[in-house]
Design a protein around this motif. Structure first.
Motif, mmCIF file in Angstrom:
data_model
loop_
_atom_site.group_PDB
_atom_site.id
_atom_site.type_symbol
_atom_site.label_atom_id
_atom_site.label_comp_id
_atom_site.label_asym_id
_atom_site.label_seq_id
_atom_site.Cartn_x
_atom_site.Cartn_y
_atom_site.Cartn_z
ATOM 1 N N GLY A 135 0.815 -1.204 0.000
ATOM 2 C CA GLY A 135 0.000 0.000 0.000
ATOM 3 C C GLY A 135 0.852 1.258 0.000
ATOM 4 N N VAL A 136 0.521 2.164 0.918
ATOM 5 C CA VAL A 136 1.221 3.442 0.966
ATOM 6 C C VAL A 136 2.700 3.265 1.324
ATOM 7 N N LEU A 137 3.039 2.176 2.009
ATOM 8 C CA LEU A 137 4.445 1.930 2.311
ATOM 9 C C LEU A 137 5.251 1.796 1.022
ATOM 10 N N PHE A 138 4.706 1.063 0.040
ATOM 11 C CA PHE A 138 5.381 0.925 -1.251
ATOM 12 C C PHE A 138 5.351 2.229 -2.026
ATOM 13 N N ASP A 139 4.208 2.900 -2.009
ATOM 14 C CA ASP A 139 3.997 4.052 -2.880
ATOM 15 C C ASP A 139 4.777 5.278 -2.409
ATOM 16 N N LEU A 140 4.571 5.686 -1.166
ATOM 17 C CA LEU A 140 5.219 6.877 -0.620
ATOM 18 C C LEU A 140 6.367 6.525 0.320
ATOM 19 N N GLY A 141 6.164 5.494 1.138
ATOM 20 C CA GLY A 141 7.177 5.123 2.107
ATOM 21 C C GLY A 141 8.502 4.764 1.466
ATOM 22 N N SER A 142 8.459 4.219 0.248
ATOM 23 C CA SER A 142 9.704 3.856 -0.442
ATOM 24 C C SER A 142 10.612 5.062 -0.603
ATOM 25 N N HIS A 143 10.029 6.216 -0.893
ATOM 26 C CA HIS A 143 10.839 7.425 -1.064
ATOM 27 C C HIS A 143 11.460 7.873 0.257
ATOM 28 N N ALA A 144 10.675 7.844 1.328
ATOM 29 C CA ALA A 144 11.210 8.250 2.633
ATOM 30 C C ALA A 144 12.287 7.280 3.099
ATOM 31 N N ILE A 145 12.042 5.988 2.917
ATOM 32 C CA ILE A 145 13.035 4.975 3.285
ATOM 33 C C ILE A 145 14.316 5.179 2.484
ATOM 34 N N ASP A 146 14.166 5.453 1.188
ATOM 35 C CA ASP A 146 15.349 5.637 0.355
ATOM 36 C C ASP A 146 16.139 6.884 0.751
ATOM 37 N N LEU A 147 15.461 7.988 1.038
ATOM 38 C CA LEU A 147 16.183 9.206 1.404
ATOM 39 C C LEU A 147 17.004 9.011 2.678
ATOM 40 N N ILE A 148 16.402 8.361 3.680
ATOM 41 C CA ILE A 148 17.140 8.111 4.915
ATOM 42 C C ILE A 148 18.297 7.144 4.653
#
Length: 376
Positions: A185-198
């Motif tokens: 869900g949103v973890l794949f869609d938006l969370g992926s970007h936040a996880i990648d930036l960190i």
């Protein structure tokens, strides 16, 4: 001059975004050592592909992605399909000897990403993920300041990516709310970007604890029929990094009042950094080494005017002082990829980095299911 010939698979929102990048790169970057040619466009809806051909100067349109993979006049395949189709498209493109640019996430599971990365070992092709938020001047500057040790020993961080697109319970679902097509869900869609930036700024993860939630258990489809929803609307992660620092990551599509709000804060003993995508021109920096003084002295967050101050000389359009805008990071990400293809050098963020982000997300779902910390 070398010509880089592009085929795009999937012409929804991201297909249009990437096409904008290819069309405008010659304006943003002077003295390019290559030309860009849009050769083929593919979409499951033939009329969509045909309209793209007519209006955007592709040489041909098709609804069969094999026409893109097998076309001898195409050097680069850009994958912009729903997540479920990423793996097959990427593998076919690599086997056909094409360079590949792929929207995130790389696939719908970590096992699928391993199939891709194993195939890459001796392929000789250049690949890059569309993890474009690394490519704002502000986030590039944040990476520099961290590497220079400007904020000292990092003690904590927080990151979030907030949308409000799923607040309305009556809104018909799209493929991103269908776990069959999205994989998550949103973890794949938006969370992926936040996880990648960190990950990009602070290094690899050591362990995660997570909770996800589906706010509306049923939603209407496009025909008005109520369907069960499995894809998460909310995701919360507490993560420990291999460096020892801990922090939080949140992704939400039910953040009422949010538009496209990707934020991070990183706190160190010598200072702090913070960024908000809704104000992409600025990176905020707090210098904790300045002395305390009456009336505050000079201590406080400084807004570094990153704006469009990319490093490469000659990038004068539209000018370093003009507002950067959301799509500019996509353009610079694509430019980074095309330069790597032209020079036949490895690009970053690589597919291996994309696979790592997939691995972290999978471990987060595992932690959510077990209600326990999970080591990576």
């Amino acid at each position: 001059m070398k010509e880089l010939r592009v085929g795009i698979v999937g012409f929804g929102f991201m297909g249009k975004t990437h096409t904008y990048g290819y069309k405008t790169i010659p304006l943003y970057y002077s003295n390019l050592p290559f030309k860009i040619k849009l050769v083929g466009v593919c979409d499951a809806v033939p009329e969509v592909a045909q309209k793209a051909r007519e209006t955007l100067d592709f040489e041909f349109a098709t609804s069969n992605p094999d026409d893109i993979f097998n076309c001898p006049d195409i050097d680069i395949v850009d994958v912009c399909t729903p997540n479920i189709y990423h793996k097959d498209a990427v593998i076919k493109a690599i086997k056909a000897g094409k360079h590949v640019y792929c929207d995130k996430p790389l696939a719908t599971s970590y096992n699928e990403t391993k199939e891709i990365t194993d195939l890459l070992e001796n392929s000789g092709v250049i690949t890059q993920m569309a993890l474009q938020y690394r490519f704002f001047p502000a986030t590039l500057r944040a990476k520099e300041l961290l590497e220079e040790g400007k904020i000292g020993r990092i003690m904590s961080y927080r990151a979030c990516y907030l949308h409000s697109g799923s607040v309305d319970a009556k809104k018909p679902i799209g493929w991103k709310q269908d776990k069959k097509f999205g994989g998550g869900g949103v973890l794949f869609d938006l969370g992926s970007h936040a996880i990648d930036l960190i990950y990009h700024l602070l290094g690899e993860y050591a362990s995660v604890f997570a909770h996800t939630d589906v706010i509306y258990k049923q939603r209407p489809d496009k025909s008005g029929n109520m369907v069960d929803i499995e894809a998460d609307d909310l995701a919360f992660i507490i993560a420990r990094m291999k460096s020892g620092v801990s922090g939080t990551i949140e992704a939400s599509k039910v953040a009422t009042g949010a538009n496209d709000e990707l934020r991070f804060e990183i706190h160190g003993d010598k200072g702090s950094l913070r960024f908000n995508l809704m104000e992409p021109n600025w990176l905020e920096y707090y210098d904790n080494t300045l002395p305390d003084a009456a009336l505050g002295g000079e201590k406080g967050y400084t807004k570094i005017e990153c704006v469009q101050r990319y490093k490469k000389p000659g990038d004068g359009f539209p000018g370093p002082k003009f507002s950067v805008g959301w799509i500019r990071s996509h353009v610079h990400s694509l430019y980074n990829f095309l330069c790597s293809v032209d020079e036949m050098k490895k690009a970053t963020p690589s597919f291996k980095e994309g696979a790592y982000v997939q691995y972290v997300m999978e471990k987060a779902y595992e932690a959510d299911s077990s209600k326990q910390w999970v080591d990576l």
